[in-house]
Design a protein around this motif. Structure first.
Motif, PDB file in Angstrom:
ATOM      1  N   LYS A 199       0.815  -1.204   0.000  1.00  0.00           N
ATOM      2  CA  LYS A 199       0.000   0.000   0.000  1.00  0.00           C
ATOM      3  C   LYS A 199       0.855   1.263   0.000  1.00  0.00           C
ATOM      4  CE  LYS A 199      -3.861  -2.244   2.397  1.00  0.00           C
ATOM      5  NZ  LYS A 199      -4.725  -2.217   3.601  1.00  0.00           N
ATOM      6  N   PHE A 200       0.311   2.284  -0.607  1.00  0.00           N
ATOM      7  CA  PHE A 200       0.971   3.593  -0.640  1.00  0.00           C
ATOM      8  C   PHE A 200       0.992   4.188   0.767  1.00  0.00           C
ATOM      9  CE2 PHE A 200       0.388   8.274  -1.064  1.00  0.00           C
ATOM     10  CZ  PHE A 200       1.631   8.573  -1.599  1.00  0.00           C
ATOM     11  N   ILE A 201       2.195   4.590   1.232  1.00  0.00           N
ATOM     12  CA  ILE A 201       2.302   5.115   2.602  1.00  0.00           C
ATOM     13  C   ILE A 201       2.783   6.566   2.641  1.00  0.00           C
ATOM     14  CG2 ILE A 201       2.666   2.843   3.627  1.00  0.00           C
ATOM     15  CD1 ILE A 201       5.678   3.495   3.710  1.00  0.00           C
ATOM     16  N   GLY A 202       3.094   7.136   1.487  1.00  0.00           N
ATOM     17  CA  GLY A 202       3.501   8.537   1.482  1.00  0.00           C
ATOM     18  C   GLY A 202       4.577   8.829   0.448  1.00  0.00           C
ATOM     19  N   THR A 203       5.056  10.053   0.456  1.00  0.00           N
ATOM     20  CA  THR A 203       6.092  10.473  -0.495  1.00  0.00           C
ATOM     21  C   THR A 203       7.257  11.119   0.255  1.00  0.00           C
ATOM     22  OG1 THR A 203       5.062  12.642  -0.831  1.00  0.00           O
ATOM     23  CG2 THR A 203       4.440  10.879  -2.364  1.00  0.00           C
ATOM     24  N   PHE A 212      18.310  19.495  -8.010  1.00  0.00           N
ATOM     25  CA  PHE A 212      17.107  18.981  -8.682  1.00  0.00           C
ATOM     26  C   PHE A 212      16.342  18.075  -7.726  1.00  0.00           C
ATOM     27  CE2 PHE A 212      14.843  15.860 -11.282  1.00  0.00           C
ATOM     28  CZ  PHE A 212      14.152  16.690 -12.147  1.00  0.00           C
ATOM     29  N   LYS A 213      15.034  18.276  -7.637  1.00  0.00           N
ATOM     30  CA  LYS A 213      14.216  17.527  -6.680  1.00  0.00           C
ATOM     31  C   LYS A 213      13.339  16.487  -7.388  1.00  0.00           C
ATOM     32  CE  LYS A 213      14.111  21.256  -3.270  1.00  0.00           C
ATOM     33  NZ  LYS A 213      13.276  22.188  -2.495  1.00  0.00           N
ATOM     34  N   SER A 214      13.360  15.277  -6.840  1.00  0.00           N
ATOM     35  CA  SER A 214      12.536  14.178  -7.355  1.00  0.00           C
ATOM     36  C   SER A 214      11.552  13.751  -6.276  1.00  0.00           C
ATOM     37  CB  SER A 214      13.408  12.990  -7.749  1.00  0.00           C
ATOM     38  OG  SER A 214      14.385  13.357  -8.700  1.00  0.00           O
ATOM     39  N   THR A 215      10.343  13.450  -6.682  1.00  0.00           N
ATOM     40  CA  THR A 215       9.323  12.964  -5.756  1.00  0.00           C
ATOM     41  C   THR A 215       9.321  11.440  -5.776  1.00  0.00           C
ATOM     42  OG1 THR A 215       7.947  14.921  -6.137  1.00  0.00           O
ATOM     43  CG2 THR A 215       6.878  13.009  -5.144  1.00  0.00           C
ATOM     44  N   ILE A 216       9.566  10.842  -4.627  1.00  0.00           N
ATOM     45  CA  ILE A 216       9.624   9.384  -4.501  1.00  0.00           C
ATOM     46  C   ILE A 216       8.377   8.904  -3.762  1.00  0.00           C
ATOM     47  CG2 ILE A 216      10.983   7.424  -3.736  1.00  0.00           C
ATOM     48  CD1 ILE A 216      12.393   9.209  -5.792  1.00  0.00           C
ATOM     49  N   HIS A 217       7.641   7.978  -4.375  1.00  0.00           N
ATOM     50  CA  HIS A 217       6.451   7.389  -3.751  1.00  0.00           C
ATOM     51  C   HIS A 217       6.858   6.108  -3.019  1.00  0.00           C
ATOM     52  CE1 HIS A 217       4.660  10.171  -6.574  1.00  0.00           C
ATOM     53  NE2 HIS A 217       3.475   9.966  -6.047  1.00  0.00           N
ATOM     54  N   LEU A 218       6.355   5.935  -1.809  1.00  0.00           N
ATOM     55  CA  LEU A 218       6.719   4.798  -0.971  1.00  0.00           C
ATOM     56  C   LEU A 218       5.536   3.847  -0.800  1.00  0.00           C
ATOM     57  CD1 LEU A 218       8.650   6.751   1.810  1.00  0.00           C
ATOM     58  CD2 LEU A 218       9.614   5.619  -0.194  1.00  0.00           C
ATOM     59  N   LYS A 237      14.528  -6.775   7.905  1.00  0.00           N
ATOM     60  CA  LYS A 237      13.948  -7.486   9.039  1.00  0.00           C
ATOM     61  C   LYS A 237      12.445  -7.257   9.133  1.00  0.00           C
ATOM     62  CE  LYS A 237      18.158  -7.393  11.829  1.00  0.00           C
ATOM     63  NZ  LYS A 237      18.790  -6.954  13.108  1.00  0.00           N
ATOM     64  N   GLU A 238      11.999  -6.100   8.673  1.00  0.00           N
ATOM     65  CA  GLU A 238      10.583  -5.757   8.736  1.00  0.00           C
ATOM     66  C   GLU A 238       9.928  -5.976   7.367  1.00  0.00           C
ATOM     67  OE1 GLU A 238       9.325  -5.124  11.600  1.00  0.00           O
ATOM     68  OE2 GLU A 238      11.250  -5.040  12.630  1.00  0.00           O
ATOM     69  N   ASN A 239       8.737  -5.435   7.208  1.00  0.00           N
ATOM     70  CA  ASN A 239       8.028  -5.545   5.938  1.00  0.00           C
ATOM     71  C   ASN A 239       8.759  -4.763   4.841  1.00  0.00           C
ATOM     72  OD1 ASN A 239       5.788  -7.119   6.847  1.00  0.00           O
ATOM     73  ND2 ASN A 239       4.982  -5.289   7.856  1.00  0.00           N
ATOM     74  N   ARG A 240       8.668  -5.270   3.643  1.00  0.00           N
ATOM     75  CA  ARG A 240       9.377  -4.659   2.525  1.00  0.00           C
ATOM     76  C   ARG A 240       8.765  -3.310   2.147  1.00  0.00           C
ATOM     77  NH1 ARG A 240      10.573  -7.293  -3.522  1.00  0.00           N
ATOM     78  NH2 ARG A 240      11.809  -5.522  -4.284  1.00  0.00           N
ATOM     79  N   THR A 241       9.647  -2.340   1.912  1.00  0.00           N
ATOM     80  CA  THR A 241       9.231  -1.024   1.431  1.00  0.00           C
ATOM     81  C   THR A 241       9.837  -0.797   0.051  1.00  0.00           C
ATOM     82  OG1 THR A 241       9.145  -0.123   3.680  1.00  0.00           O
ATOM     83  CG2 THR A 241       9.228   1.462   1.875  1.00  0.00           C
ATOM     84  N   VAL A 242       9.001  -0.385  -0.880  1.00  0.00           N
ATOM     85  CA  VAL A 242       9.439  -0.159  -2.262  1.00  0.00           C
ATOM     86  C   VAL A 242       9.316   1.325  -2.588  1.00  0.00           C
ATOM     87  CG1 VAL A 242       8.926  -0.626  -4.693  1.00  0.00           C
ATOM     88  CG2 VAL A 242       8.824  -2.477  -3.019  1.00  0.00           C
ATOM     89  N   SER A 243      10.364   1.871  -3.220  1.00  0.00           N
ATOM     90  CA  SER A 243      10.369   3.285  -3.628  1.00  0.00           C
ATOM     91  C   SER A 243      10.170   3.381  -5.133  1.00  0.00           C
ATOM     92  CB  SER A 243      11.695   3.943  -3.245  1.00  0.00           C
ATOM     93  OG  SER A 243      11.960   3.775  -1.874  1.00  0.00           O
ATOM     94  N   LEU A 244       9.251   4.223  -5.551  1.00  0.00           N
ATOM     95  CA  LEU A 244       8.991   4.409  -6.976  1.00  0.00           C
ATOM     96  C   LEU A 244       9.084   5.884  -7.342  1.00  0.00           C
ATOM     97  CD1 LEU A 244       5.970   2.167  -8.084  1.00  0.00           C
ATOM     98  CD2 LEU A 244       8.393   1.799  -8.471  1.00  0.00           C
ATOM     99  N   ASN A 245       9.829   6.160  -8.402  1.00  0.00           N
ATOM    100  CA  ASN A 245       9.853   7.497  -8.983  1.00  0.00           C
ATOM    101  C   ASN A 245       8.954   7.436 -10.217  1.00  0.00           C
ATOM    102  OD1 ASN A 245      10.446   9.885 -10.369  1.00  0.00           O
ATOM    103  ND2 ASN A 245      12.565   9.908  -9.657  1.00  0.00           N
ATOM    104  N   LEU A 246       7.705   7.802 -10.036  1.00  0.00           N
ATOM    105  CA  LEU A 246       6.708   7.609 -11.090  1.00  0.00           C
ATOM    106  C   LEU A 246       7.022   8.426 -12.336  1.00  0.00           C
ATOM    107  CD1 LEU A 246       3.438   7.540  -8.949  1.00  0.00           C
ATOM    108  CD2 LEU A 246       4.832   5.633  -9.760  1.00  0.00           C
ATOM    109  N   ARG A 247       7.484   9.655 -12.149  1.00  0.00           N
ATOM    110  CA  ARG A 247       7.812  10.492 -13.317  1.00  0.00           C
ATOM    111  C   ARG A 247       8.962   9.875 -14.095  1.00  0.00           C
ATOM    112  NH1 ARG A 247       9.513  16.784 -12.780  1.00  0.00           N
ATOM    113  NH2 ARG A 247      11.153  15.856 -11.474  1.00  0.00           N
TER     114      ARG A 247
END
Length: 320
Positions: A199-203, A212-218, A237-247
């Protein structure tokens, strides 16, 4: 608990320190205070001035040479082991067409990524026009460069990292790789190999060295600890977190189509015999492996003379 006075931790400049020392010199100080003031004046103030001067010379770089303050230490594969040595150097960028040098810039940073925009801007200032298409290798494939090229209506035949890797079977057949996870654009979530939602948890905002600034979705999973495939999926050790740069992902989709098109394949086949061939002629045939002059203005002139000589030699060869 101890109260911290923010004024005591505020950085002080040499001018401000000199003013405070001057004011204290007029005050009536005891022997111990006078001794401390003398240390400030004769030791701390000169070192602070030297430090500020060094920072000014350094600019946005991470190093500079004492023998040529415009030069930056870069890793050179000149030793017999080919493992790289740090030496004062400049990062030369060139544009070519039919192996003629059409433009060059001298960079003071080792990474090619940060040189492209300045190179194209100075090209435009020189010729009052801009190339319609740009062909470059993966060293220039950053989000900042892609955004600049697309905003300026330049067709970018510029590879990105992993462009060749993602076409290999090992890459395609690994379902745990972030690039192979299914992303639902409509509802903004990711599906893992066992069909669980991340699930999406923030940016978060990522800023490059150029600002230069990039927005990363977590996106984060919720049942990794129960998953039998956890060891193959990730090492956290915890749940997997994936980072996506949609642009950037959208831009990469566009770049893939360009690079795998008929025209893209033609450009990619020509690139090694364009820029690389010119550098090969300058270094191997002309023995131009290092600059003989120091300082950025003089190095610019020296390489400019080499570029003129190279182009004249090409004209004579072509006519012959």
């Amino acid at each position: 608990s101890e109260l911290i006075n923010p004024e005591t931790s505020k950085p002080i400049e040499s001018k401000e320190l000199a003013q405070k020392i001057s004011a204290l010199n007029k005050a009536n100080l005891n022997k111990a205070e006078a001794k401390q003031l003398k240390q400030l004046q004769e030791d701390c103030l000169p070192r602070l001035e030297k430090y500020e001067k060094n920072l000014e010379v350094l600019g946005g770089r991470n190093s500079y040479s004492k023998t040529d303050t415009d030069a930056t230490f870069m890793r050179m594969k000149e030793d017999h082991m080919k493992n790289g040595q740090l030496k004062p150097a400049y990062n030369t960028q060139i544009s070519t067409e039919n192996q003629f040098i059409t433009h060059y810039t001298i960079g003071q940073k080792s990474t090619d990524t940060t040189t492209l925009i300045n190179h194209l801007e100075t090209f435009k200032q020189t010729y009052n026009t801009q190339s319609e298409e740009i062909v470059a290798d993966a060293g220039y494939g950053s989000e900042e460069n892609y955004v600049y090229l697309l905003n300026n209506n330049i067709v970018p035949y510029v590879k990105f990292n992993y462009f060749h890797m993602e076409q290999k079977r090992v890459w395609k057949n690994n379902p745990f790789l972030q690039h192979n996870l299914y992303y639902n654009r409509l509802f903004n979530y990711i599906i893992c190999p066992i069909k669980e939602k991340l699930k999406f948890i923030g940016t978060t905002i990522k800023e490059s060295v150029t600002g230069f600034k990039s927005t990363i979705h977590l996106y984060q999973a919720t049942k990794c600890l129960e998953c039998p495939l956890k060891q193959e999926c990730h090492k956290a050790k915890e749940n997997r977190t994936v980072s996506l740069n949609l642009r950037l992902n959208n831009i990469k989709d566009h770049i893939r189509k360009l690079l795998t098109s008929e025209k893209g394949l033609e450009h990619r086949s020509k690139r090694p015999i364009e820029v690389e061939a010119v550098f090969g002629q300058l270094k191997a045939n002309n023995k131009f492996n290092r600059f003989t002059l120091r300082s950025l203005p003089k190095v610019n002139i020296e390489f400019g003379l080499m570029a003129i000589a190279h182009n004249l030699r090409k004209i004579v060869t072509n006519r012959a």
